[in-house]
Design an enzyme around this catalytic site. Structure first.
Site, PDB file in Angstrom:
ATOM      1  N   THR A   1      -1.411   7.362  -0.016  1.00 30.79           N
ATOM      2  CA  THR A   1      -2.714   7.271  -0.686  1.00 30.79           C
ATOM      3  C   THR A   1      -3.422   5.951  -0.421  1.00 30.79           C
ATOM      4  O   THR A   1      -4.599   5.800  -0.749  1.00 30.79           O
ATOM      5  CB  THR A   1      -2.524   7.387  -2.214  1.00 30.79           C
ATOM      6  OG1 THR A   1      -1.716   6.268  -2.635  1.00 30.79           O
ATOM      7  CG2 THR A   1      -1.832   8.680  -2.602  1.00 30.79           C
TER       8      THR A   1
ATOM      9  N   ASP B   1       4.586  -6.991  10.775  1.00 36.41           N
ATOM     10  CA  ASP B   1       5.622  -6.700  11.776  1.00 36.41           C
ATOM     11  C   ASP B   1       5.511  -7.652  12.967  1.00 36.41           C
ATOM     12  O   ASP B   1       6.518  -8.134  13.479  1.00 36.41           O
ATOM     13  CB  ASP B   1       5.502  -5.257  12.273  1.00 36.41           C
ATOM     14  CG  ASP B   1       6.084  -4.274  11.273  1.00 36.41           C
ATOM     15  OD1 ASP B   1       6.867  -4.690  10.405  1.00 36.41           O
ATOM     16  OD2 ASP B   1       5.743  -3.073  11.362  1.00 36.41           O
TER      17      ASP B   1
ATOM     18  N   ARG C   1       0.856  -1.190   0.000  1.00 41.47           N
ATOM     19  CA  ARG C   1       0.000   0.000   0.000  1.00 41.47           C
ATOM     20  C   ARG C   1       0.884   1.229   0.000  1.00 41.47           C
ATOM     21  O   ARG C   1       1.781   1.342   0.833  1.00 41.47           O
ATOM     22  CB  ARG C   1      -0.858   0.056   1.271  1.00 41.47           C
ATOM     23  CG  ARG C   1      -1.823  -1.065   1.410  1.00 41.47           C
ATOM     24  CD  ARG C   1      -2.831  -0.793   2.502  1.00 41.47           C
ATOM     25  NE  ARG C   1      -2.256  -0.598   3.828  1.00 41.47           N
ATOM     26  CZ  ARG C   1      -2.949  -0.242   4.894  1.00 41.47           C
ATOM     27  NH1 ARG C   1      -4.241  -0.032   4.806  1.00 41.47           N
ATOM     28  NH2 ARG C   1      -2.372  -0.108   6.073  1.00 41.47           N
TER      29      ARG C   1
ATOM     30  N   ASP D   1       0.252  -3.916  13.208  1.00 48.00           N
ATOM     31  CA  ASP D   1       0.739  -4.321  11.886  1.00 48.00           C
ATOM     32  C   ASP D   1       1.004  -5.831  11.893  1.00 48.00           C
ATOM     33  O   ASP D   1       1.920  -6.313  12.571  1.00 48.00           O
ATOM     34  CB  ASP D   1       2.026  -3.556  11.549  1.00 48.00           C
ATOM     35  CG  ASP D   1       2.449  -3.807  10.105  1.00 48.00           C
ATOM     36  OD1 ASP D   1       2.467  -2.850   9.327  1.00 48.00           O
ATOM     37  OD2 ASP D   1       2.734  -4.984   9.756  1.00 48.00           O
TER      38      ASP D   1
HETATM   39  N1  URA Z   1      -2.550  -3.997   7.812  1.00 50.22           N
HETATM   40  C1  URA Z   1      -2.159  -4.369   9.057  1.00 50.22           C
HETATM   41  O1  URA Z   1      -1.166  -5.068   9.229  1.00 50.22           O
HETATM   42  N2  URA Z   1      -2.881  -3.924  10.106  1.00 50.22           N
HETATM   43  C2  URA Z   1      -3.972  -3.144   9.964  1.00 50.22           C
HETATM   44  O2  URA Z   1      -4.584  -2.789  10.963  1.00 50.22           O
HETATM   45  C3  URA Z   1      -4.373  -2.780   8.650  1.00 50.22           C
HETATM   46  C4  URA Z   1      -3.651  -3.227   7.593  1.00 50.22           C
END
Ligand code: URA
Length: 208
Positions: free
Chosen positions: A107, A202, A103, A199
């Site tokens: 944007t 991560d 992503r 995330d």
């Molecule tokens: N991607 C992620 O890893 N966590 C989110 O909350 C949204 C997209």
């Protein structure tokens, strides 16, 4: 419209409470993602077609049921990788395709950088796996890529879905089912699911 299945199974909910906890270690997080994916796969395969097969038991011949449809697991890189084993545990003969989409941080536009999927994807049951269905833009781009390559039976498996992501997928495609372990409130201004789990990549790979 495709189906939205939100699991209410106590085993999944119990594991979700551990997965969301910010104190859960990387190792535990990976294990939980696999276990939750396996349980979701169980739900998502409930209606998969089966064929009669003749089997010799040590005692007699009998007719049993077997899954003969080709199955393809397509993780969206990178966090989707963490869900592949969970599907493979129940469907070990599945092939695996990979789609790399990130992503744009400003944007949130999806940018494709890798796509390699099995040749005969038409007619196969395709499970796109991505833990977080957030804006839905990545999912939409992945579904589009797979449809261009002939996929005609696509199901999305995710760990947490946001309303925005579900709406995006359902309004663009009327033939894609979504199976999720949780349906959260909304996205925040950074595109993270709230309450979510942070995330997923991560936390899965220990990169933060
Ligand atoms: N991607 C992620 O890893 N966590 C989110 O909350 C949204 C997209």
């Amino acid at each position: 419209m495709g189906k939205l299945f939100i699991s209410e199974h106590p085993l999944i909910q119990n594991k979700m409470s551990m997965l969301r906890d910010k104190n859960t270690s990387t190792k535990e997080f990976r294990e939980l993602v696999n276990e939750i994916t396996m349980l979701l796969t169980y739900e998502a395969t409930r209606e998969i077609p089966v064929c009669d097969v003749e089997i010799d038991t040590p005692i007699a011949k009998t007719v049993c049921k077997a899954i003969t449809k080709d199955i393809v697991i397509v993780p969206i890189l990178r966090a989707g990788i963490g869900m592949v084993d969970g599907v493979h545990m129940l469907l070990p003969a599945s092939k695996v395709g990979h789609i790399g989409i990130y992503r744009d941080p400003d944007t949130f536009t999806p940018i494709e950088y890798y796509c390699k999927v099995p040749k005969n994807i038409k007619g196969a049951k395709v499970f796109i796996v991505d833990p977080m269905l957030a804006t839905g833009k990545t999912a939409e781009a992945a579904i589009e890529l797979l449809k261009e390559r002939g996929a005609d039976d696509i199901t999305m498996l995710c760990i947490i879905a946001a309303p925005e992501g579900v709406k995006a997928v359902q309004s663009t495609f009327n033939d894609v089912d979504i199976y999720t372990a949780a349906y959260d409130l909304a996205l925040n201004e950074k595109g993270y699911i709230v309450p979510g789990l942070g995330d997923a990549g991560d936390r899965m790979f220990g990169t933060k």
